[in-house]
Design an enzyme around this catalytic site. Structure first.
Site, PDB file in Angstrom:
ATOM      1  N   ASN A 117       9.406  -9.307   3.611  1.00 26.68           N
ATOM      2  CA  ASN A 117       9.969 -10.390   2.798  1.00 26.68           C
ATOM      3  C   ASN A 117       8.942 -11.219   2.046  1.00 26.68           C
ATOM      4  O   ASN A 117       9.154 -12.387   1.793  1.00 26.68           O
ATOM      5  CB  ASN A 117      10.860 -11.298   3.666  1.00 26.68           C
ATOM      6  CG  ASN A 117      10.046 -12.239   4.528  1.00 26.68           C
ATOM      7  OD1 ASN A 117       8.919 -11.927   4.898  1.00 26.68           O
ATOM      8  ND2 ASN A 117      10.595 -13.393   4.848  1.00 26.68           N
TER       9      ASN A 117
ATOM     10  N   TYR B  60       0.845  -1.201   0.000  1.00 29.33           N
ATOM     11  CA  TYR B  60       0.000   0.000   0.000  1.00 29.33           C
ATOM     12  C   TYR B  60       0.887   1.260   0.000  1.00 29.33           C
ATOM     13  O   TYR B  60       2.103   1.167  -0.190  1.00 29.33           O
ATOM     14  CB  TYR B  60      -0.989  -0.059   1.162  1.00 29.33           C
ATOM     15  CG  TYR B  60      -1.959  -1.215   0.983  1.00 29.33           C
ATOM     16  CD1 TYR B  60      -2.865  -1.204  -0.081  1.00 29.33           C
ATOM     17  CD2 TYR B  60      -1.936  -2.340   1.810  1.00 29.33           C
ATOM     18  CE1 TYR B  60      -3.740  -2.271  -0.294  1.00 29.33           C
ATOM     19  CE2 TYR B  60      -2.806  -3.413   1.601  1.00 29.33           C
ATOM     20  CZ  TYR B  60      -3.700  -3.370   0.548  1.00 29.33           C
ATOM     21  OH  TYR B  60      -4.550  -4.421   0.320  1.00 29.33           O
TER      22      TYR B  60
END
Ligand SMILES: Cc1cc2nc3c(=O)[nH]c(=O)nc-3n(C[C@H](O)[C@H](O)[C@H](O)COP(=O)(O)O)c2cc1C
Length: 362
Positions: A228, A177
């Site tokens: 990750n 986002y």
């Protein structure tokens, strides 16, 4: 050695246990994004978690692109959230609001506006809209005026969160986002002081945290990252170096806690392009780390016990088990969740998962 049921201070927040409810979008707030009694019932049922992180909540109409997700920009939304925070507090719980600007992941069919991002890019895949799944549209690159306005929207949402009775906020810096779109070189191609070298790409996150912390006190602020995993097309060439710089900045700003969506193995979140960054962040950041993704209770015990994290946040198991904390404490079996009702609206698959007592009485 700390254990899952030891208390924990996250800044001003006093947690009775280290099992946190992860933020979970459930799309029950209607088109105006106004929380209601049904949502109050759902959150109230889960008040025994150490801390509830609310579902992602739009800071502005421009920043909210998920159908029927809630917001925190209008008076009606603040009033709606009061029902939720009261239900949680009446049952002895604590709840923070996850503050969300989706950036390029906002579709105009939901917001009625052109999306804005760090750079003029188009997200891969499809957006959920009121008219079904649609390809994303190209976002425009935020001007400096846009950035000032958006940072102001974060501050207003934080002020509204406190007015609505939340115990604090979590800035949503994860999952591709807007904050993530500034952090990573796979989405930020700016040539001004908000792009380029890592120290400049962390500037937007830093501005947001300063504004939010300056408004409600930094001891009530946390932030979430997903360092990750595949994040809706937002990735970085050097994630360890990036998140080391993030950790240094969080330390300077005295942000008391972070949540990392950081699975260890390929999981529900898909491929894992890099190793966990939490060990590197731990060396540079003295605040608390809440770790998330694909943990069952054995994993949770082990990671907190081994000192890899201070607490664990759990998502899907909390959807299906309102009394998850008790079930973990007693080692009792868990209800199976039904993913078809995650975003379906209504009470079914939302407030009707039985507690242990209800299951036994049935
Ligand atoms: C239905 C659903 C909604 C989610 N909504 C959000 C959200 O609003 N904000 C967020 O940061 N992550 C969200 N996530 C990600 C979860 O917080 C969590 O990272 C993920 O489910 C992995 O944790 P788990 O294995 O304990 O479920 C959502 C996940 C699911 C399944």
């Amino acid at each position: 050695m700390v254990a899952l049921f030891d208390p924990l201070m996250l800044g001003a927040l006093d947690l009775p246990n280290r099992i946190v409810m992860a933020p979970l979008t459930r799309a029950r707030a209607g088109r105006e994004g106004v929380p209601n009694e049904l949502m109050a019932a759902y959150y109230g049922q889960r008040a025994s978690s150490g801390l509830i992180i609310s579902e992602a909540t739009g800071i502005s109409r421009e920043g909210l692109g998920w159908p029927n997700a809630p917001g925190l920009w209008s008076e009606a939304q603040v009033d709606g959230w009061k029902l939720v925070t009261k239900a949680v507090h009446d049952r002895g719980g604590r709840i923070v609001a996850q503050l969300w600007h989706m950036g390029r992941l906002v579709h105009p069919l939901v917001s009625g506006m052109e999306p804005v991002s760090s750079s003029a890019t188009t997200a891969p895949d499809y957006a959920h809209t009121y008219e079904g799944k649609k390809p994303y549209v190209e976002a425009r690159a935020a001007t400096h005026d846009d950035l000032r306005r958006i940072v102001g929207d974060y501050a207003r949402a934080a002020r509204n969160a406190i007015a609505a009775g939340f115990d604090g906020v979590q800035v949503h810096g994860a999952n591709g986002y807007l904050v993530d779109q500034f952090l990573r070189d796979g989405a930020n191609f700016r040539t001004d002081d908000y792009g380029g070298p890592i120290d400049q790409r962390v500037r937007f996150m830093s501005d947001v945290l300063e504004a939010v912390g300056g408004t409600i006190g930094m001891d009530r602020v946390g932030i979430r990252f997903s360092p990750n995993i595949y994040s809706q097309g937002v990735e970085d060439t050097y994630p360890i170096a990036l998140f080391e710089a993030v950790a240094r900045r969080l330390e300077e700003l005295k942000v008391p806690w972070i949540e990392l969506r950081e699975p260890r193995h390929p999981t529900s979140a898909g491929a894992i392009p890099t190793e966990p960054v939490s060990p590197a962040m731990r060396l540079l950041y003295s605040g608390s780390i809440v770790i998330n993704s694909d943990y069952d209770w054995a994993d949770a015990w082990e990671r907190v016990g081994a000192g890899h994290a201070d607490a664990v946040s759990i998502g899907r198991l909390f959807i299906a088990n309102p009394d998850l904390v008790k079930r973990i404490a007693l080692g009792f079996p868990l209800n199976e969740g039904d993913s078809s009702t995650y975003y379906s609206g209504g009470a079914s698959g939302y407030v009707d998962y039985p507690t242990l007592e209800e299951a036994r009485a049935a």
